[in-house]
Design an enzyme around this catalytic site. Sequence first.
Site, PDB file in Angstrom:
ATOM      1  N   GLY A  17       0.818  -1.218   0.000  1.00 10.05           N
ATOM      2  CA  GLY A  17       0.000   0.000   0.000  1.00 10.05           C
ATOM      3  C   GLY A  17       0.853   1.270   0.000  1.00 10.05           C
ATOM      4  O   GLY A  17       2.086   1.212  -0.083  1.00 10.05           O
ATOM      5  N   PHE A  87      -0.102  -2.424   8.704  1.00 11.41           N
ATOM      6  CA  PHE A  87      -0.737  -1.349   7.930  1.00 11.41           C
ATOM      7  C   PHE A  87      -2.079  -1.755   7.345  1.00 11.41           C
ATOM      8  O   PHE A  87      -2.894  -0.895   7.019  1.00 11.41           O
ATOM      9  CB  PHE A  87       0.140  -0.972   6.721  1.00 11.41           C
ATOM     10  CG  PHE A  87       1.408  -0.263   7.047  1.00 11.41           C
ATOM     11  CD1 PHE A  87       1.411   1.083   7.379  1.00 11.41           C
ATOM     12  CD2 PHE A  87       2.622  -0.931   7.003  1.00 11.41           C
ATOM     13  CE1 PHE A  87       2.593   1.746   7.655  1.00 11.41           C
ATOM     14  CE2 PHE A  87       3.804  -0.282   7.274  1.00 11.41           C
ATOM     15  CZ  PHE A  87       3.806   1.059   7.607  1.00 11.41           C
ATOM     16  N   TYR A 156     -15.231   3.766   9.841  1.00  9.55           N
ATOM     17  CA  TYR A 156     -13.779   3.645   9.682  1.00  9.55           C
ATOM     18  C   TYR A 156     -13.066   4.144  10.934  1.00  9.55           C
ATOM     19  O   TYR A 156     -12.177   3.477  11.485  1.00  9.55           O
ATOM     20  CB  TYR A 156     -13.318   4.450   8.452  1.00  9.55           C
ATOM     21  CG  TYR A 156     -11.849   4.777   8.460  1.00  9.55           C
ATOM     22  CD1 TYR A 156     -10.903   3.815   8.127  1.00  9.55           C
ATOM     23  CD2 TYR A 156     -11.405   6.048   8.829  1.00  9.55           C
ATOM     24  CE1 TYR A 156      -9.545   4.120   8.162  1.00  9.55           C
ATOM     25  CE2 TYR A 156     -10.059   6.354   8.863  1.00  9.55           C
ATOM     26  CZ  TYR A 156      -9.133   5.392   8.531  1.00  9.55           C
ATOM     27  OH  TYR A 156      -7.803   5.697   8.581  1.00  9.55           O
ATOM     28  N   ASN A 205     -10.635  10.179  -2.806  1.00 12.05           N
ATOM     29  CA  ASN A 205     -11.361  10.784  -1.696  1.00 12.05           C
ATOM     30  C   ASN A 205     -10.553  11.896  -1.045  1.00 12.05           C
ATOM     31  O   ASN A 205     -11.117  12.825  -0.480  1.00 12.05           O
ATOM     32  CB  ASN A 205     -11.648   9.736  -0.603  1.00 12.05           C
ATOM     33  CG  ASN A 205     -12.517   8.612  -1.103  1.00 12.05           C
ATOM     34  OD1 ASN A 205     -13.586   8.845  -1.664  1.00 12.05           O
ATOM     35  ND2 ASN A 205     -12.069   7.384  -0.915  1.00 12.05           N
ATOM     36  N   ASN A 206      -9.250  11.757  -1.075  1.00 13.01           N
ATOM     37  CA  ASN A 206      -8.380  12.651  -0.306  1.00 13.01           C
ATOM     38  C   ASN A 206      -7.872  13.807  -1.175  1.00 13.01           C
ATOM     39  O   ASN A 206      -7.838  13.714  -2.401  1.00 13.01           O
ATOM     40  CB  ASN A 206      -7.218  11.871   0.294  1.00 13.01           C
ATOM     41  CG  ASN A 206      -7.704  10.815   1.274  1.00 13.01           C
ATOM     42  OD1 ASN A 206      -7.530   9.626   1.040  1.00 13.01           O
ATOM     43  ND2 ASN A 206      -8.333  11.233   2.349  1.00 13.01           N
ATOM     44  N   LEU A 207      -7.483  14.872  -0.496  1.00 10.65           N
ATOM     45  CA  LEU A 207      -7.209  16.131  -1.189  1.00 10.65           C
ATOM     46  C   LEU A 207      -6.032  16.048  -2.165  1.00 10.65           C
ATOM     47  O   LEU A 207      -6.164  16.453  -3.323  1.00 10.65           O
ATOM     48  CB  LEU A 207      -6.972  17.232  -0.144  1.00 10.65           C
ATOM     49  CG  LEU A 207      -6.657  18.617  -0.686  1.00 10.65           C
ATOM     50  CD1 LEU A 207      -7.771  19.132  -1.596  1.00 10.65           C
ATOM     51  CD2 LEU A 207      -6.427  19.599   0.469  1.00 10.65           C
ATOM     52  N   ARG A 238      -5.386  21.131   8.021  1.00  9.21           N
ATOM     53  CA  ARG A 238      -4.869  19.795   8.334  1.00  9.21           C
ATOM     54  C   ARG A 238      -3.357  19.839   8.500  1.00  9.21           C
ATOM     55  O   ARG A 238      -2.689  20.735   7.999  1.00  9.21           O
ATOM     56  CB  ARG A 238      -5.197  18.807   7.198  1.00  9.21           C
ATOM     57  CG  ARG A 238      -6.668  18.543   6.970  1.00  9.21           C
ATOM     58  CD  ARG A 238      -7.302  17.776   8.112  1.00  9.21           C
ATOM     59  NE  ARG A 238      -8.703  17.473   7.846  1.00  9.21           N
ATOM     60  CZ  ARG A 238      -9.718  18.293   8.110  1.00  9.21           C
ATOM     61  NH1 ARG A 238      -9.493  19.480   8.650  1.00  9.21           N
ATOM     62  NH2 ARG A 238     -10.956  17.913   7.843  1.00  9.21           N
ATOM     63  N   ARG A 299     -18.167  19.006   3.335  1.00  7.66           N
ATOM     64  CA  ARG A 299     -18.348  17.553   3.291  1.00  7.66           C
ATOM     65  C   ARG A 299     -18.793  17.099   4.679  1.00  7.66           C
ATOM     66  O   ARG A 299     -18.126  17.427   5.679  1.00  7.66           O
ATOM     67  CB  ARG A 299     -17.012  16.892   2.903  1.00  7.66           C
ATOM     68  CG  ARG A 299     -17.063  15.379   2.845  1.00  7.66           C
ATOM     69  CD  ARG A 299     -15.783  14.794   2.259  1.00  7.66           C
ATOM     70  NE  ARG A 299     -14.599  15.024   3.100  1.00  7.66           N
ATOM     71  CZ  ARG A 299     -13.374  14.598   2.808  1.00  7.66           C
ATOM     72  NH1 ARG A 299     -13.162  13.928   1.683  1.00  7.66           N
ATOM     73  NH2 ARG A 299     -12.358  14.852   3.611  1.00  7.66           N
TER      74      ARG A 299
HETATM   75  C1  UD1 Z   1      -9.580  11.647   5.791  1.00  3.98           C
HETATM   76  C2  UD1 Z   1     -10.460  10.954   6.766  1.00  3.98           C
HETATM   77  C3  UD1 Z   1      -9.606  10.366   7.851  1.00  3.98           C
HETATM   78  C4  UD1 Z   1      -8.615   9.401   7.252  1.00  3.98           C
HETATM   79  C5  UD1 Z   1      -7.795  10.115   6.203  1.00  3.98           C
HETATM   80  C6  UD1 Z   1      -6.924   9.127   5.443  1.00  3.98           C
HETATM   81  C7  UD1 Z   1     -12.612  12.092   6.676  1.00  3.98           C
HETATM   82  C8  UD1 Z   1     -13.604  12.894   7.433  1.00  3.98           C
HETATM   83  N1  UD1 Z   1     -11.469  11.842   7.303  1.00  3.98           N
HETATM   84  O1  UD1 Z   1      -8.932  12.732   6.458  1.00  3.98           O
HETATM   85  O2  UD1 Z   1     -10.418   9.698   8.768  1.00  3.98           O
HETATM   86  O3  UD1 Z   1      -7.781   8.893   8.253  1.00  3.98           O
HETATM   87  O4  UD1 Z   1      -8.639  10.759   5.259  1.00  3.98           O
HETATM   88  O5  UD1 Z   1      -7.626   8.432   4.475  1.00  3.98           O
HETATM   89  O6  UD1 Z   1     -12.855  11.726   5.534  1.00  3.98           O
HETATM   90  N2  UD1 Z   1     -10.921  18.395   0.715  1.00  3.98           N
HETATM   91  C9  UD1 Z   1     -11.467  19.182  -0.276  1.00  3.98           C
HETATM   92  N3  UD1 Z   1     -11.746  18.609  -1.491  1.00  3.98           N
HETATM   93  C10 UD1 Z   1     -11.508  17.291  -1.756  1.00  3.98           C
HETATM   94  C11 UD1 Z   1     -10.953  16.482  -0.730  1.00  3.98           C
HETATM   95  C12 UD1 Z   1     -10.686  17.077   0.490  1.00  3.98           C
HETATM   96  O7  UD1 Z   1     -11.691  20.365  -0.083  1.00  3.98           O
HETATM   97  O8  UD1 Z   1     -11.807  16.832  -2.873  1.00  3.98           O
HETATM   98  C13 UD1 Z   1     -10.583  18.991   2.021  1.00  3.98           C
HETATM   99  C14 UD1 Z   1     -11.306  18.398   3.213  1.00  3.98           C
HETATM  100  O9  UD1 Z   1     -12.507  19.030   3.462  1.00  3.98           O
HETATM  101  C15 UD1 Z   1     -10.258  18.614   4.327  1.00  3.98           C
HETATM  102  C16 UD1 Z   1      -8.928  18.508   3.592  1.00  3.98           C
HETATM  103  O10 UD1 Z   1      -9.214  18.755   2.221  1.00  3.98           O
HETATM  104  O11 UD1 Z   1     -10.367  19.903   4.855  1.00  3.98           O
HETATM  105  C17 UD1 Z   1      -8.262  17.146   3.714  1.00  3.98           C
HETATM  106  O12 UD1 Z   1      -9.192  16.131   3.311  1.00  3.98           O
HETATM  107  P1  UD1 Z   1      -8.728  14.611   3.107  1.00  3.98           P
HETATM  108  O13 UD1 Z   1      -7.503  14.562   2.286  1.00  3.98           O
HETATM  109  O14 UD1 Z   1      -9.921  13.841   2.633  1.00  3.98           O
HETATM  110  O15 UD1 Z   1      -8.310  14.138   4.568  1.00  3.98           O
HETATM  111  P2  UD1 Z   1      -9.133  14.189   5.944  1.00  3.98           P
HETATM  112  O16 UD1 Z   1     -10.564  14.435   5.722  1.00  3.98           O
HETATM  113  O17 UD1 Z   1      -8.411  15.107   6.854  1.00  3.98           O
END
Ligand code: UD1
Length: 349
Positions: A17, A87, A156, A205-207, A238, A299
């Site tokens: 991973g 992990f 989760y 899903n993540n930024l 973050r 979100r």
């Molecule tokens: C997320 C999970 C967390 C997990 C981690 C690793 C949630 C609520 N939390 O963390 O439990 O351990 O991922 O997988 O999902 N953002 C945007 N646009 C996007 C994506 C994200 O604006 O398309 C923003 C979010 O609102 C946040 C920041 O970017 O403020 C980080 O988001 P993200 O990368 O998804 O991480 P977390 O939400 O902190």
Amino acid sequence: ICNRGVPMAILVTGGAGYIGSHTVVELLAAGHEVVIVDNFSNSKPEVLNRIRQISGKDFAFYQVDVLDKDAMRQVFKENDIQAVIHFSGYKAVGESVAEPIKYYHNNVGGAIALVEVMNEFGVKHIVFSSSATVYGLNNPSPLTEDMPTHTANSPYGSTMVMKEQIFRDLAASDPDWSITILRYFNPIGAHASGRIGEDPQGIPNNLMPYITQVAVGKLPALSVFGDDYPTPDGTGVRDYIHVVDLSLGHLKALDRNLTVKGVETYNLGTGEGYSVLDLIKAFEEANGIKVNYKIVDRRPGDVATCYSDASRANQLLGWYAQRNLVDMCRDSWKWQKENPQGYDVISQA
Ligand code: UD1
């Protein structure tokens, strides 16, 4: 049961991973023997070739599900395992809301099956991946390890809270266990070689992977989830940490785990908070490329601000995150640019 003549090895579950692969590279560089267990449920076999290329070293690999105790027993029979870095697990928050039983079965069940087999073989050293998600919505940042963690806001997150509790109970029941709980903040970035990195399936899903896929032209625009949070610019804050720094934290944690019994919990973060707009700006400046974005609604389940107090890891592990936001943005982009389809297409780079 012990395989004499075979050097002692570190077993890495989920070693194919994102965080696992980077940690294996650092373990090999530090001279550890490594055994990887991964079922490729969210990873690709090609990552194993890349780890060998980067490190110039080999390792044992088993395509095994941690829930398959017989297959895991075979891994412990064939290798002399000194410690486990665990992990493996599912990690998509939204999916966990839709399919909670899948998450509890795989993540909690996987941890239980693993420690049962470890117990059978007398291996009682484990470093385990937890998450800042255990702090939930109500604790103020900077987050310290002693804050209450019963308020996770997704299945989760609940699996992480439960696993932590299981490990604490285990340590209390048997003083021979050495258990290290590592709470990750937001890992981004990639190995500086550009050969390994984060390879999410489908739409990220993540930024950061979303930003890099917009930058590379795979997605039209980033949706920024809310600009009305009580933060300096209104977007979520973050604690982004370079995945190589995070990996090096595991090596420091492992060193201590091998010498200290009981259970210890550490935040692995930089201690600095950056907003979504900060990250977009840093990415654009570091790489000379524009990222299209639009502001949309919040979100559900997101907290406004989440960053670590990393002083316990600094003091007890002697570990500090060294790489800054520019390093993270540059390395994430190098990985994406040189591997636009992730591990699916063998890149010529
Ligand atoms: C997320 C999970 C967390 C997990 C981690 C690793 C949630 C609520 N939390 O963390 O439990 O351990 O991922 O997988 O999902 N953002 C945007 N646009 C996007 C994506 C994200 O604006 O398309 C923003 C979010 O609102 C946040 C920041 O970017 O403020 C980080 O988001 P993200 O990368 O998804 O991480 P977390 O939400 O902190």
